[in-house]
Design a protein around this motif. Structure first.
Motif, PDB file in Angstrom:
ATOM      1  N   SER A 127      -2.728   3.720  -7.180  1.00  0.00           N
ATOM      2  CA  SER A 127      -3.741   3.142  -6.283  1.00  0.00           C
ATOM      3  C   SER A 127      -4.868   2.450  -7.043  1.00  0.00           C
ATOM      4  O   SER A 127      -5.096   2.688  -8.224  1.00  0.00           O
ATOM      5  CB  SER A 127      -4.303   4.230  -5.372  1.00  0.00           C
ATOM      6  OG  SER A 127      -4.885   5.249  -6.142  1.00  0.00           O
ATOM      7  N   LYS A 175       7.814   2.456  -9.235  1.00  0.00           N
ATOM      8  CA  LYS A 175       6.814   1.710  -8.461  1.00  0.00           C
ATOM      9  C   LYS A 175       5.764   1.184  -9.429  1.00  0.00           C
ATOM     10  O   LYS A 175       5.664   1.691 -10.548  1.00  0.00           O
ATOM     11  CB  LYS A 175       6.180   2.595  -7.398  1.00  0.00           C
ATOM     12  CG  LYS A 175       5.397   3.786  -7.986  1.00  0.00           C
ATOM     13  CD  LYS A 175       4.902   4.705  -6.901  1.00  0.00           C
ATOM     14  CE  LYS A 175       3.472   4.380  -6.553  1.00  0.00           C
ATOM     15  NZ  LYS A 175       2.827   5.357  -5.690  1.00  0.00           N
ATOM     16  N   GLN A 203      -8.620   3.280   9.166  1.00  0.00           N
ATOM     17  CA  GLN A 203      -7.440   2.408   9.323  1.00  0.00           C
ATOM     18  C   GLN A 203      -7.867   0.957   9.509  1.00  0.00           C
ATOM     19  O   GLN A 203      -7.267   0.034   8.965  1.00  0.00           O
ATOM     20  CB  GLN A 203      -6.590   2.879  10.515  1.00  0.00           C
ATOM     21  CG  GLN A 203      -5.811   4.141  10.184  1.00  0.00           C
ATOM     22  CD  GLN A 203      -5.141   4.765  11.399  1.00  0.00           C
ATOM     23  OE1 GLN A 203      -5.721   4.802  12.490  1.00  0.00           O
ATOM     24  NE2 GLN A 203      -3.930   5.268  11.226  1.00  0.00           N
ATOM     25  N   PRO A 216      -2.195  -1.604   2.410  1.00  0.00           N
ATOM     26  CA  PRO A 216      -1.126  -1.111   3.283  1.00  0.00           C
ATOM     27  C   PRO A 216      -1.269   0.396   3.502  1.00  0.00           C
ATOM     28  O   PRO A 216      -1.475   1.143   2.538  1.00  0.00           O
ATOM     29  CB  PRO A 216       0.151  -1.423   2.490  1.00  0.00           C
ATOM     30  CG  PRO A 216      -0.247  -2.372   1.413  1.00  0.00           C
ATOM     31  CD  PRO A 216      -1.694  -2.138   1.136  1.00  0.00           C
ATOM     32  N   GLU A 217      -1.181   0.833   4.743  1.00  0.00           N
ATOM     33  CA  GLU A 217      -1.375   2.262   5.036  1.00  0.00           C
ATOM     34  C   GLU A 217      -0.369   3.135   4.304  1.00  0.00           C
ATOM     35  O   GLU A 217      -0.671   4.270   3.942  1.00  0.00           O
ATOM     36  CB  GLU A 217      -1.299   2.509   6.542  1.00  0.00           C
ATOM     37  CG  GLU A 217      -2.569   2.073   7.247  1.00  0.00           C
ATOM     38  CD  GLU A 217      -2.643   2.544   8.696  1.00  0.00           C
ATOM     39  OE1 GLU A 217      -2.063   3.607   9.005  1.00  0.00           O
ATOM     40  OE2 GLU A 217      -3.271   1.839   9.497  1.00  0.00           O
ATOM     41  N   GLU A 218       0.855   2.584   4.074  1.00  0.00           N
ATOM     42  CA  GLU A 218       1.857   3.420   3.404  1.00  0.00           C
ATOM     43  C   GLU A 218       1.495   3.679   1.927  1.00  0.00           C
ATOM     44  O   GLU A 218       2.021   4.586   1.313  1.00  0.00           O
ATOM     45  CB  GLU A 218       3.280   2.848   3.541  1.00  0.00           C
ATOM     46  CG  GLU A 218       3.507   1.454   3.000  1.00  0.00           C
ATOM     47  CD  GLU A 218       3.188   0.343   4.031  1.00  0.00           C
ATOM     48  OE1 GLU A 218       2.370   0.593   4.958  1.00  0.00           O
ATOM     49  OE2 GLU A 218       3.724  -0.765   3.890  1.00  0.00           O
ATOM     50  N   HIS A 219       0.571   2.909   1.372  1.00  0.00           N
ATOM     51  CA  HIS A 219       0.117   3.175  -0.002  1.00  0.00           C
ATOM     52  C   HIS A 219      -0.875   4.335  -0.064  1.00  0.00           C
ATOM     53  O   HIS A 219      -1.029   4.970  -1.097  1.00  0.00           O
ATOM     54  CB  HIS A 219      -0.559   1.933  -0.611  1.00  0.00           C
ATOM     55  CG  HIS A 219       0.417   0.875  -1.011  1.00  0.00           C
ATOM     56  ND1 HIS A 219       0.054  -0.232  -1.731  1.00  0.00           N
ATOM     57  CD2 HIS A 219       1.755   0.774  -0.788  1.00  0.00           C
ATOM     58  CE1 HIS A 219       1.126  -0.989  -1.917  1.00  0.00           C
ATOM     59  NE2 HIS A 219       2.157  -0.398  -1.364  1.00  0.00           N
ATOM     60  N   TRP A 243      -1.143   6.830   2.460  1.00  0.00           N
ATOM     61  CA  TRP A 243      -0.817   7.751   3.574  1.00  0.00           C
ATOM     62  C   TRP A 243      -1.404   9.137   3.334  1.00  0.00           C
ATOM     63  O   TRP A 243      -1.882   9.789   4.249  1.00  0.00           O
ATOM     64  CB  TRP A 243       0.702   7.813   3.780  1.00  0.00           C
ATOM     65  CG  TRP A 243       1.444   8.367   2.581  1.00  0.00           C
ATOM     66  CD1 TRP A 243       1.930   7.674   1.525  1.00  0.00           C
ATOM     67  CD2 TRP A 243       1.738   9.748   2.326  1.00  0.00           C
ATOM     68  NE1 TRP A 243       2.512   8.506   0.613  1.00  0.00           N
ATOM     69  CE2 TRP A 243       2.421   9.796   1.079  1.00  0.00           C
ATOM     70  CE3 TRP A 243       1.508  10.935   3.010  1.00  0.00           C
ATOM     71  CZ2 TRP A 243       2.848  10.990   0.505  1.00  0.00           C
ATOM     72  CZ3 TRP A 243       1.955  12.130   2.447  1.00  0.00           C
ATOM     73  CH2 TRP A 243       2.611  12.145   1.211  1.00  0.00           C
ATOM     74  N   TRP A 244      -1.400   9.562   2.072  1.00  0.00           N
ATOM     75  CA  TRP A 244      -1.902  10.899   1.730  1.00  0.00           C
ATOM     76  C   TRP A 244      -3.422  10.981   1.914  1.00  0.00           C
ATOM     77  O   TRP A 244      -3.962  11.991   2.332  1.00  0.00           O
ATOM     78  CB  TRP A 244      -1.516  11.255   0.288  1.00  0.00           C
ATOM     79  CG  TRP A 244      -1.635  10.080  -0.667  1.00  0.00           C
ATOM     80  CD1 TRP A 244      -0.676   9.150  -0.936  1.00  0.00           C
ATOM     81  CD2 TRP A 244      -2.786   9.697  -1.424  1.00  0.00           C
ATOM     82  NE1 TRP A 244      -1.151   8.211  -1.826  1.00  0.00           N
ATOM     83  CE2 TRP A 244      -2.436   8.526  -2.149  1.00  0.00           C
ATOM     84  CE3 TRP A 244      -4.059  10.234  -1.589  1.00  0.00           C
ATOM     85  CZ2 TRP A 244      -3.335   7.875  -3.007  1.00  0.00           C
ATOM     86  CZ3 TRP A 244      -4.954   9.596  -2.441  1.00  0.00           C
ATOM     87  CH2 TRP A 244      -4.588   8.415  -3.137  1.00  0.00           C
ATOM     88  N   ASP A 251      -4.050  11.121   5.566  1.00  0.00           N
ATOM     89  CA  ASP A 251      -3.695  12.440   6.105  1.00  0.00           C
ATOM     90  C   ASP A 251      -4.894  13.390   6.161  1.00  0.00           C
ATOM     91  O   ASP A 251      -4.997  14.202   7.068  1.00  0.00           O
ATOM     92  CB  ASP A 251      -2.579  13.083   5.257  1.00  0.00           C
ATOM     93  CG  ASP A 251      -1.214  12.968   5.938  1.00  0.00           C
ATOM     94  OD1 ASP A 251      -1.124  12.277   6.979  1.00  0.00           O
ATOM     95  OD2 ASP A 251      -0.246  13.575   5.433  1.00  0.00           O
TER      96      ASP A 251
END
Ligand code: 4AD
Ligand code: MG
Length: 476
Positions: A161, A197, A414, A423-426, A428-429, A432
């Motif tokens: 990140s 990645k 968000q 991107p939210e998938e980057h 996600w944690w 959470d």
């Protein structure tokens, strides 16, 4: 080998005893007085050499920088300037330093020269004092957090990140740069990379510290951080250390209180524990400032300045108020600022310096910056334009601390991710923690080298870290 640290021999406790000392020669005067330093103290120990019993061959080798070991009796000194000295009975030269080529001689060297000799500059009194203080400051930081119920958390150095979203990252890869695998679309195929990645060296441990704070309550991380920003200034490094506390249930005011209290504690600690080093550096600064025009000198000496900071509450004002002050300032009206001043701009160093050095003449905490110039994770204020950010600015350094209350509301966060193209998938944690048991929290980052600069009066950040990494420079 059993030996005595010089720090234990400078007082008179061991007078009369036979002791062993080892160290490096600073000076050798009158073929008799040998001054050595072993790093245990800023002060040197004087060794008195008996000409009769010490071979001329050995005496010739007692040049600045040579390593020696001596055995003898500690006695009260006859001379001025030291309480004790060692009457040498046996002397051995462990390693010579040929004066024809050894670069660190007992004269004033410029900081630029010593930077090129960073592997040897520890042997000067200035760097001896600076690195002793650097140690003291980091120890005091751990002490402060330990005393206040924080847990130290080791956050990752390699990460996927970009916490600050500034895109100033060093990539980490095991791909062969001479033969990079490509996807059908012609992009680098990171599925073949070590972590499958794209990864980089961390710019901040904050995001992970936040995760810890959501269960441990009060955490901090104190690690190396890396920024590939191409700014060759006296206040930026590509590799620097940062102290980042993160506290659940804290708001912005608590966060400011924490930063002030922490700074005050660590400065008080070094004022108590390192008076000799601070006096040495204060004198060094005063000498160096004699070369400068009067308006560029510090109004207070180093120790006075540190005391002042420990005793005076910091000024707190909003970014918007600061912009108003700047627009009404003399340099603005006389068009002396190089960069424009209007609401929405990122403050430049010249603006910060005017505020802390000319206007307030003390540390200042600026809050509530425009959202668009700060990171995505900062909590939005109700005005819809600003975020709950804080920067601590101090005289001579500028920004020492940057922090904020964090956005704890999932939907707001968000929205920010979308605005900042994250991107939210980057993350996600990270999101959470806002999905499960979210709570207000706040934290900050204090640049450790900037703190060391402030506490030592050194004016270039390259001189407060052993081996600086800056653009085009990763020697040693
Ligand atoms: O203001 P910054 O970029 O804030 C953060 O990284 C946040 N994630 C911190 C947090 O809230 N946990 O950096 C924090 C501090 C700055 O105020 C400055 O003192 C120092 O880190 N700093 C640098 N020091 C040396 N060289 C650089 N290139 C620096 N960049 C920032
Ligand atoms: Mg900042």
């Amino acid at each position: 080998m059993k030996r005595n640290a010089i720090s234990t021999l400078l007082g008179t406790d061991l007078v009369g005893e036979t002791v062993t000392v080892c160290g490096w020669v600073r000076t050798f005067r009158n073929d008799q007085f040998l001054s050595i330093n072993d790093g245990s103290s800023l002060s040197n120990l004087q060794l008195v050499i008996d000409r009769e019993s010490t071979d001329e061959g050995v005496r010739k080798r007692l040049t600045t920088g040579a390593a020696v070991c001596a055995v003898g009796q500690l006695v009260e000194s006859q001379g001025k300037g030291q309480a004790t000295e060692l009457e040498v009975a046996q002397l051995e030269v462990l390693g010579d330093a040929d004066p024809e080529v050894y670069p660190i001689q007992m004269k004033r060297h410029t900081m630029e020269f010593l930077r090129e000799k960073a592997h040897l500059r520890f042997r000067t009194s200035t760097f001896n004092a600076v690195f002793r203080l650097r140690h003291g400051l980091q120890y005091a930081i751990h002490e402060y957090f330990e005393k206040n119920g924080f847990y130290m958390l080791h956050t990752p150095i390699v990460t996927g990140s970009d916490a600050e979203g500034a895109g100033e990252m060093f990539q980490v890869t095991t791909l062969d740069l001479g033969n990079v695998p490509k996807t059908e679309e012609g992009e680098v195929d990171h599925s073949e990379d070590f972590f499958a990645k794209p990864t980089n060296l961390t710019v901040s441990g904050q995001l992970e510290a936040e995760l810890g704070a959501m269960a441990l309550g009060k955490v901090y991380t104190f690690g190396p951080t890396f920024r590939a920003e191409n700014s060759n200034t006296s206040r930026h490094l590509a590799e620097f250390w940062m102290i980042e506390p993160e506290v659940a249930f804290n708001d912005l005011v608590d966060n400011m209180d924490l930063a002030e209290d922490c700074l005050r504690f660590v400065l008080n600690r070094v004022l108590e524990q390192y008076p000799a080093e601070l006096e040495f550096l204060a004198k060094r600064e005063a000498d160096a400032e004699k070369q400068l025009p009067a308006d560029q000198r510090n109004e207070m000496g180093l120790i006075e300045r540190l005391r002042f900071v420990t005793e005076t509450p910091f000024i707190r004002l909003t970014y918007t108020e600061a912009i108003d002050l700047l627009r009404n300032s003399k340099p603005f009206k006389k068009k002396k600022f190089k960069y424009p001043v209007e609401w929405g701009i990122d403050l430049q160093s010249e603006h910060e310096r005017w505020l802390v050095e000319k206007h307030f003449k003390q540390p200042v905490i600026l809050t509530d910056y425009p959202a668009q110039i700060k990171a995505f994770y900062m909590r939005s204020n109700d005005d819809g334009k600003t975020v709950a950010a804080m920067d601590v600015l101090v005289p001579g350094i500028g920004e020492l601390v940057g922090g904020s209350q964090r956005e704890e509301r999932l939907e707001m966060l968000q929205k920010k991710c979308a605005e900042f193209d994250i991107p939210e998938e980057h993350v996600w944690w990270y999101l959470d923690t806002r999905r499960f048991g979210t709570a207000p929290h706040a934290g900050f980052g204090m640049g450790f080298e900037r703190l060391v600069m402030f506490a030592t009066g050194m004016t270039n950040i390259r001189d407060v870290i052993p081996f600086p990494r800056t653009p085009q420079n990763a020697e040693f």
